[in-house]
Design an enzyme around this catalytic site. Structure first.
Site, PDB file in Angstrom:
ATOM      1  N   ASP A   1      -5.927  -8.798  11.865  1.00 16.20           N
ATOM      2  CA  ASP A   1      -6.862  -7.888  12.075  1.00 16.20           C
ATOM      3  C   ASP A   1      -7.181  -7.271  10.750  1.00 16.20           C
ATOM      4  O   ASP A   1      -7.698  -6.248  10.422  1.00 16.20           O
ATOM      5  CB  ASP A   1      -6.413  -6.566  12.901  1.00 16.20           C
ATOM      6  CG  ASP A   1      -5.156  -6.168  12.441  1.00 16.20           C
ATOM      7  OD1 ASP A   1      -4.383  -6.607  11.812  1.00 16.20           O
ATOM      8  OD2 ASP A   1      -5.192  -4.706  12.537  1.00 16.20           O
TER       9      ASP A   1
ATOM     10  N   ASP B   1      -0.700 -12.008  13.400  1.00 16.55           N
ATOM     11  CA  ASP B   1      -0.040 -10.745  12.787  1.00 16.55           C
ATOM     12  C   ASP B   1       0.263  -9.956  13.835  1.00 16.55           C
ATOM     13  O   ASP B   1       0.144 -10.020  14.821  1.00 16.55           O
ATOM     14  CB  ASP B   1      -1.551 -10.222  12.087  1.00 16.55           C
ATOM     15  CG  ASP B   1      -0.953  -8.759  11.704  1.00 16.55           C
ATOM     16  OD1 ASP B   1       0.208  -8.818  10.832  1.00 16.55           O
ATOM     17  OD2 ASP B   1      -1.718  -7.780  11.905  1.00 16.55           O
TER      18      ASP B   1
ATOM     19  N   ASP C   1       1.184  -6.018  13.925  1.00 12.68           N
ATOM     20  CA  ASP C   1       0.585  -4.672  14.114  1.00 12.68           C
ATOM     21  C   ASP C   1      -0.930  -4.886  14.389  1.00 12.68           C
ATOM     22  O   ASP C   1      -1.617  -5.334  13.266  1.00 12.68           O
ATOM     23  CB  ASP C   1       0.900  -3.787  12.883  1.00 12.68           C
ATOM     24  CG  ASP C   1       2.574  -3.353  12.996  1.00 12.68           C
ATOM     25  OD1 ASP C   1       3.048  -2.478  13.655  1.00 12.68           O
ATOM     26  OD2 ASP C   1       3.139  -4.278  12.364  1.00 12.68           O
TER      27      ASP C   1
END
Length: 226
Positions: free
Chosen positions: A175, A15, A17
């Protein structure tokens, strides 16, 4: 946290960000620019980091409150946030500590790596073009690369096809629960980026990830064969 021996992976996907890059400083600056323009108090960094994965709308909801935002021109505010952010993509943003070394190791090992993000391409591509510390990214799948986005598995399948690897040979690191759901749905092994943007009260143990790492260095050490 202790982990069993790592499998050998042909590729690692991230991922963006809150996993590969700490983009909260520039995302926060963008929402606070809009808030202050509208006479509102800026959001503190702790709040920004907790909700940064929720995108522009999530940041605006946190800043204005849902009820007040519903009475405002939300599309115009969102566009103002995105315009400001697009002009300041890589000012406070940086790779997470240990990430350049980890990427260099992946490159040296011949392990391909790439990005699957729900950030739109008009932001993702110019941002990554400025991140010289992370060379040789094999694929970038943005929110609008395909008709669907995470947690749908198709972006994951597409990334693997572009890299020439099978999903079962791939580790996906993210996250947010949608990252883990997308990776699992595609048949990948998954790891939680414990350094990323999540509420401290988030029940990450219920996400169904294969592994959870507190920092990039722990993930890096685990992947190095002993």
């Amino acid at each position: 946290m202790s982990h069993s021996a790592a499998p050998r992976f042909a590729a690692v996907l991230f991922d963006l960000d809150g996993t590969l890059l700490d983009t909260a400083p520039d995302l926060g600056a963008a929402v606070n620019h809009v808030l202050q323009r509208e006479g509102m108090a800026p959001l503190p960094d702790t709040v920004i980091r907790r909700i940064a994965s929720d995108g522009a709308l999530g940041l605006l909801k946190a800043g204005f409150g849902e009820e007040q935002l519903a009475r405002m021109d939300t599309p115009a505010l969102r566009q103002a946030l995105l315009d400001y952010y697009a002009a300041h993509l890589y000012e406070g943003t940086r790779p997470y500590q240990g990430m350049p070394e980890f990427i260099a190791w992946l490159n040296a090992q011949g392990i391909r790596w790439g990005i699957v993000t729900n950030k739109p391409a008009f932001l993702t591509e110019p941002l990554m073009a400025q991140v010289a510390e992370l060379p040789h990214c094999g694929v970038i799948v943005s929110a609008d690369t395909l008709p669907v986005r995470k947690p749908h598995p198709d972006p994951m399948f597409y990334a693997c096809a572009q890299l020439g690897v099978e999903p079962a040979e791939c580790l996906y690191v993210g996250d947010h629960i949608r990252d883990i759901e997308a990776g699992r749905a595609a048949g990948m092994r998954t790891a939680i980026a414990g350094w990323g943007y999540m509420d401290p009260a988030e029940a990450t143990t219920e996400w169904g990830a294969d592994w959870n790492f507190d920092d990039v260095a722990a993930l890096h050490r685990w992947l190095v064969p002993h």
